[in-house]
Design a protein around this motif. Structure first.
Motif, mmCIF file in Angstrom:
data_model
loop_
_atom_site.group_PDB
_atom_site.id
_atom_site.type_symbol
_atom_site.label_atom_id
_atom_site.label_comp_id
_atom_site.label_asym_id
_atom_site.label_seq_id
_atom_site.Cartn_x
_atom_site.Cartn_y
_atom_site.Cartn_z
ATOM 1 N N ASN A 288 0.824 -1.213 0.000
ATOM 2 C CA ASN A 288 0.000 0.000 0.000
ATOM 3 C C ASN A 288 0.857 1.261 0.000
ATOM 4 O O ASN A 288 0.596 2.210 0.752
ATOM 5 N N HIS B 132 2.465 4.724 -1.869
ATOM 6 C CA HIS B 132 1.931 5.724 -2.788
ATOM 7 C C HIS B 132 3.024 6.727 -3.123
ATOM 8 O O HIS B 132 3.926 6.973 -2.326
ATOM 9 N N LYS C 56 -3.123 7.085 -5.340
ATOM 10 C CA LYS C 56 -3.074 5.752 -5.923
ATOM 11 C C LYS C 56 -2.014 4.916 -5.205
ATOM 12 O O LYS C 56 -0.861 5.311 -5.102
ATOM 13 N N THR C 57 -2.397 3.771 -4.693
ATOM 14 C CA THR C 57 -1.473 2.917 -3.946
ATOM 15 C C THR C 57 -1.052 1.715 -4.785
ATOM 16 O O THR C 57 -1.721 1.336 -5.756
ATOM 17 N N PHE C 58 0.070 1.107 -4.403
ATOM 18 C CA PHE C 58 0.586 -0.051 -5.119
ATOM 19 C C PHE C 58 1.370 -0.927 -4.144
ATOM 20 O O PHE C 58 1.834 -0.468 -3.084
ATOM 21 N N GLN D 194 4.761 -3.551 -4.054
ATOM 22 C CA GLN D 194 5.983 -3.703 -4.835
ATOM 23 C C GLN D 194 6.943 -4.655 -4.141
ATOM 24 O O GLN D 194 7.085 -4.645 -2.911
ATOM 25 N N LYS E 110 5.569 -4.926 -9.564
ATOM 26 C CA LYS E 110 4.714 -3.855 -9.075
ATOM 27 C C LYS E 110 3.258 -4.191 -9.396
ATOM 28 O O LYS E 110 2.919 -4.518 -10.528
ATOM 29 N N GLN E 111 2.410 -4.095 -8.379
ATOM 30 C CA GLN E 111 0.996 -4.457 -8.531
ATOM 31 C C GLN E 111 0.117 -3.261 -8.176
ATOM 32 O O GLN E 111 0.279 -2.634 -7.131
ATOM 33 N N THR E 112 -0.811 -2.935 -9.072
ATOM 34 C CA THR E 112 -1.850 -1.938 -8.818
ATOM 35 C C THR E 112 -3.206 -2.637 -8.928
ATOM 36 O O THR E 112 -3.275 -3.860 -9.106
ATOM 37 N N LYS E 113 -4.275 -1.859 -8.844
ATOM 38 C CA LYS E 113 -5.601 -2.466 -8.939
ATOM 39 C C LYS E 113 -5.852 -3.083 -10.312
ATOM 40 O O LYS E 113 -6.587 -4.065 -10.437
#
Length: 412
Positions: free
Chosen positions: A44, A46, A55-57, A59, A76-79
């Motif tokens: 989480n 940002h 926007k959070t990610f 990693q 790296k992962q986002t929604k």
């Protein structure tokens, strides 16, 4: 945002924060598994500097490196997507290296992978052979690519024609069918360059001539040619190498709005540069391997009108250090600083309550190490040699006869 940071072990740090606006828990873990291993986890996270700071990610970053092998993994992962890059580099000999890259992109309705294998053989500073296999995203066939390059000074019919530099390049490519191309360019002088290029179905011959004249009026109008030394611009030519003298390709360089990249041999050219002192040559940090750092960025140069400025860009291998202050007195304001005597770049770290410290982004050089508290400031020289990547568990002993003056540092 509120949070805390904990050093659970000398090689393990944890950051935990509560994101008030998003009502989410954010965490970061830094773990130096050993001298050559590094692991970083973000949950989480940002980017406050982006155009979407909320926007959070998640990693994951892992790297391993020594003088023969380096492995870099970033995920790296986002929604909406997950992007993973893996690069494996091996230094088989001082002149032979291989690269294997995998890029995996996953979205809700689309997955794709790209594979690339490349071998570079640097027979000498001027000669290199590159062989590459690549399968791009959303394709099923392989591209086969081979390139041979040779640079030389004054080697084009030297018995009767003197040249500034000659370049030969030969490429073979297979993409469903075999194709080949060859190029030869000759610089007769800084103002005249001839280039011939031939491929399967084409042939081209081009010349580049730089000429200038001026018009002026005294009693009547005159036109007069200008010597190349009076031109109002200059060119920069150079090479990018590591601390062992090995050329490094694909490094981004720029002078103001002029941009380029180093080729397979580490060579680069930037033309049309303004004439001045202290012209800044910037190295793009996004094109650097995580284990390299430039000695100077920007690198300042003096250019000459109508002339060529030759420059060597040195990239040093990054070194990390962790250790303890042996007889630490618990001063909450204690810090340690490593000052690079060559470029005057300093790295500082606040000493933890147990006397532990960790410093990254150092490079091989001579340093001045300074230990500072509310009542003391003691310095000593220290050297980081080439081919060192991580120095663990160094011990710094603060020996004092008088608390304020007669003190010295011993580094073991």
């Amino acid at each position: 945002m509120t949070g805390f940071r904990a050093i659970l072990r000398p090689n393990l740090a944890v950051n935990i924060a509560w994101l008030t606006q998003q009502r989410k828990l954010s965490a970061e873990v830094d773990f130096n598994l050993s001298a050559n291993h590094y692991l970083k986890l973000n949950y989480n996270q940002h980017d406050l500097l982006s155009n979407r700071p909320n926007k959070t990610f998640n990693q994951l970053e892992y790297r391993y490196f020594n003088r023969y092998l380096s492995l870099n993994l970033q995920s790296k992962q986002t929604k909406k997507k997950l992007h993973t890059d893996v690069q494996l580099r091996t230094q088989i000999t001082s002149s032979l290296s291989t690269y294997f890259n995998v890029s995996d992109k996953r979205k809700k309705d689309e997955n794709s992978q790209e594979y690339e294998f490349k071998t570079i053989y640097n027979r000498s500073f001027y000669e290199a052979l590159t062989v590459m296999l690549r399968q791009k995203h959303n394709t099923t066939h392989l591209d086969y690519y081979a390139s041979y390059r040779y640079f030389c000074d004054n080697c084009f019919f030297p018995s009767f024609l003197i040249t500034e530099q000659t370049q030969y390049k030969f490429k073979v490519r297979y993409d469903k069918k075999l194709s080949a191309a060859a190029l030869m360019s000759v610089e007769l002088n800084p103002n005249i360059k001839l280039t011939a290029e031939v491929s399967d179905n084409s042939f081209s011959l081009s010349s580049k001539i730089q000429y200038s004249f001026k018009a002026y009026k005294e009693q009547r109008w005159y036109a007069k040619s200008i010597s190349p030394n009076d031109y109002g611009y200059a060119a920069i030519k150079g090479v990018v190498i590591d601390s062992n003298g090995k050329p490094i390709p694909d490094i981004g360089l720029s002078v103001y709005r002029h941009k380029t990249q180093s080729d397979e041999n580490g060579h680069f050219t930037i033309e049309g540069v303004s004439v001045n002192d202290n012209i800044p040559l910037h190295i793009d940090p996004t094109t650097l391997d995580v284990s390299y750092q430039p000695q100077f960025n920007p690198l300042l140069m003096n250019t000459e009108e109508g002339g060529i400025t030759f420059v060597t860009v040195h990239l040093d291998q990054i070194v990390g250090i962790d250790g303890y202050i042996v007889n630490f007195n618990g001063d909450p304001n204690a810090s340690i600083t490593f000052l690079n005597n060559r470029n005057q770049v300093a790295r500082s770290y606040k000493i933890e309550g147990d006397g532990f410290f960790i410093i990254e982004d150092l490079t091989p050089a001579e340093y001045t190490v300074t230990y500072k508290t509310n009542t003391q400031q003691i310095s000593t020289p220290w050297i980081i040699e080439n081919n060192q990547t991580w120095i663990s568990n160094i011990e710094i002993d603060v020996g004092c006869i008088d608390k304020k003056e007669l003190c010295e540092l011993d580094i073991n």
